[in-house]
Design a protein around this motif. Structure first.
Motif, mmCIF file in Angstrom:
data_model
loop_
_atom_site.group_PDB
_atom_site.id
_atom_site.type_symbol
_atom_site.label_atom_id
_atom_site.label_comp_id
_atom_site.label_asym_id
_atom_site.label_seq_id
_atom_site.Cartn_x
_atom_site.Cartn_y
_atom_site.Cartn_z
ATOM 1 N N THR A 19 0.835 -1.203 0.000
ATOM 2 C CA THR A 19 0.000 0.000 0.000
ATOM 3 C C THR A 19 0.869 1.252 0.000
ATOM 4 N N VAL A 20 1.879 1.271 0.843
ATOM 5 C CA VAL A 20 2.762 2.444 0.916
ATOM 6 C C VAL A 20 3.516 2.633 -0.400
ATOM 7 N N VAL A 21 4.089 1.554 -0.911
ATOM 8 C CA VAL A 21 4.867 1.648 -2.150
ATOM 9 C C VAL A 21 3.983 2.104 -3.314
ATOM 10 N N LEU A 22 2.801 1.498 -3.441
ATOM 11 C CA LEU A 22 1.915 1.874 -4.547
ATOM 12 C C LEU A 22 1.373 3.292 -4.394
ATOM 13 N N ALA A 23 1.099 3.714 -3.177
ATOM 14 C CA ALA A 23 0.618 5.087 -2.963
ATOM 15 C C ALA A 23 1.687 6.092 -3.389
ATOM 16 N N VAL A 24 2.926 5.842 -2.993
ATOM 17 C CA VAL A 24 4.012 6.751 -3.376
ATOM 18 C C VAL A 24 4.236 6.702 -4.886
ATOM 19 N N ALA A 25 4.167 5.513 -5.482
ATOM 20 C CA ALA A 25 4.322 5.396 -6.936
ATOM 21 C C ALA A 25 3.213 6.159 -7.653
ATOM 22 N N LEU A 26 1.993 6.063 -7.147
ATOM 23 C CA LEU A 26 0.862 6.757 -7.767
ATOM 24 C C LEU A 26 0.996 8.267 -7.619
ATOM 25 N N ILE A 27 1.390 8.720 -6.454
ATOM 26 C CA ILE A 27 1.530 10.160 -6.209
ATOM 27 C C ILE A 27 2.659 10.762 -7.053
ATOM 28 N N THR A 28 3.769 10.038 -7.128
ATOM 29 C CA THR A 28 4.940 10.575 -7.830
ATOM 30 C C THR A 28 4.986 10.201 -9.308
ATOM 31 N N GLY A 29 4.221 9.185 -9.708
ATOM 32 C CA GLY A 29 4.290 8.700 -11.082
ATOM 33 C C GLY A 29 5.593 7.971 -11.362
ATOM 34 N N ALA A 31 7.911 5.240 -12.251
ATOM 35 C CA ALA A 31 7.955 3.923 -12.885
ATOM 36 C C ALA A 31 8.953 3.025 -12.159
ATOM 37 N N TRP A 32 10.020 3.610 -11.606
ATOM 38 C CA TRP A 32 11.020 2.819 -10.882
ATOM 39 C C TRP A 32 10.419 2.188 -9.629
ATOM 40 N N LEU A 33 9.632 2.935 -8.908
ATOM 41 C CA LEU A 33 9.002 2.398 -7.704
ATOM 42 C C LEU A 33 7.975 1.329 -8.074
ATOM 43 N N LEU A 34 7.244 1.562 -9.132
ATOM 44 C CA LEU A 34 6.283 0.563 -9.585
ATOM 45 C C LEU A 34 7.013 -0.680 -10.088
ATOM 46 N N ALA A 35 8.180 -0.505 -10.700
ATOM 47 C CA ALA A 35 8.983 -1.648 -11.136
ATOM 48 C C ALA A 35 9.420 -2.478 -9.923
ATOM 49 N N TRP A 36 9.823 -1.812 -8.841
ATOM 50 C CA TRP A 36 10.177 -2.518 -7.606
ATOM 51 C C TRP A 36 8.991 -3.349 -7.115
ATOM 52 N N GLN A 37 7.808 -2.746 -7.086
ATOM 53 C CA GLN A 37 6.625 -3.461 -6.609
ATOM 54 C C GLN A 37 6.270 -4.616 -7.535
ATOM 55 N N THR A 38 6.479 -4.425 -8.823
ATOM 56 C CA THR A 38 6.234 -5.495 -9.784
ATOM 57 C C THR A 38 7.155 -6.680 -9.499
#
Length: 141
Positions: A19-29, A31-38
């Motif tokens: 939840t924290v990782v995806l919220a920050v990825a969504l707020i900041t846009g 792709a690197w953070l979303l790649a980590w979560q992926t």
């Protein structure tokens, strides 16, 4: 209890981290953070939730501090939920890196909503999907 069953607190902790990782990825846009979560979803899908980075963190850092588990669950539903998260995060990653941006936002937002439901309320949407699919296949036979 099946010896393969897992501590119910582990997937919920993973959902909180997600939840924290995806919220920050969504707020900041990001792709690197979303790649980590992926990648975290991929490891949870391939090896089970205990083999994901958040599962490792729970097992090594959190669980020793909160004591032994009192409730267990089968590992298959959370593993399926990781696979569903992997699909949404993957689609989001495509949206953020190749476009369109709205696809990244929508897919990341959907994954965030599911993770939040599990973290805040203990309702695992992917687990429920797994159980419904199991019931449907048993009835169809």
């Amino acid at each position: 209890m099946n010896p393969m069953d897992i501590d119910v607190r582990g997937p919920r902790f993973g959902a909180a981290m997600t939840t924290v990782v995806l919220a920050v990825a969504l707020i900041t846009g990001s792709a690197w953070l979303l790649a980590w979560q992926t990648l975290a979803f991929a490891s949870g899908t391939a090896g089970g939730v205990g083999r994901s980075p958040y599962g490792w963190l729970f097992r090594k850092v959190v669980r020793p501090r909160i004591g032994p588990p009192t409730e267990f669950e089968a590992p298959e539903p959370p593993r399926f939920a990781q696979a569903v998260g992997l699909v949404f995060a993957g689609v989001g990653l495509v949206g953020y890196t190749l476009g369109p941006d709205w696809l990244g936002i929508a897919a990341t937002g959907a994954a965030l909503a599911a993770a939040f439901l599990n973290a805040a309320f203990g309702y695992c949407l992917g687990c429920e999907m797994y159980l419904l699919a199991r019931r449907a296949t048993v009835r169809a036979q």
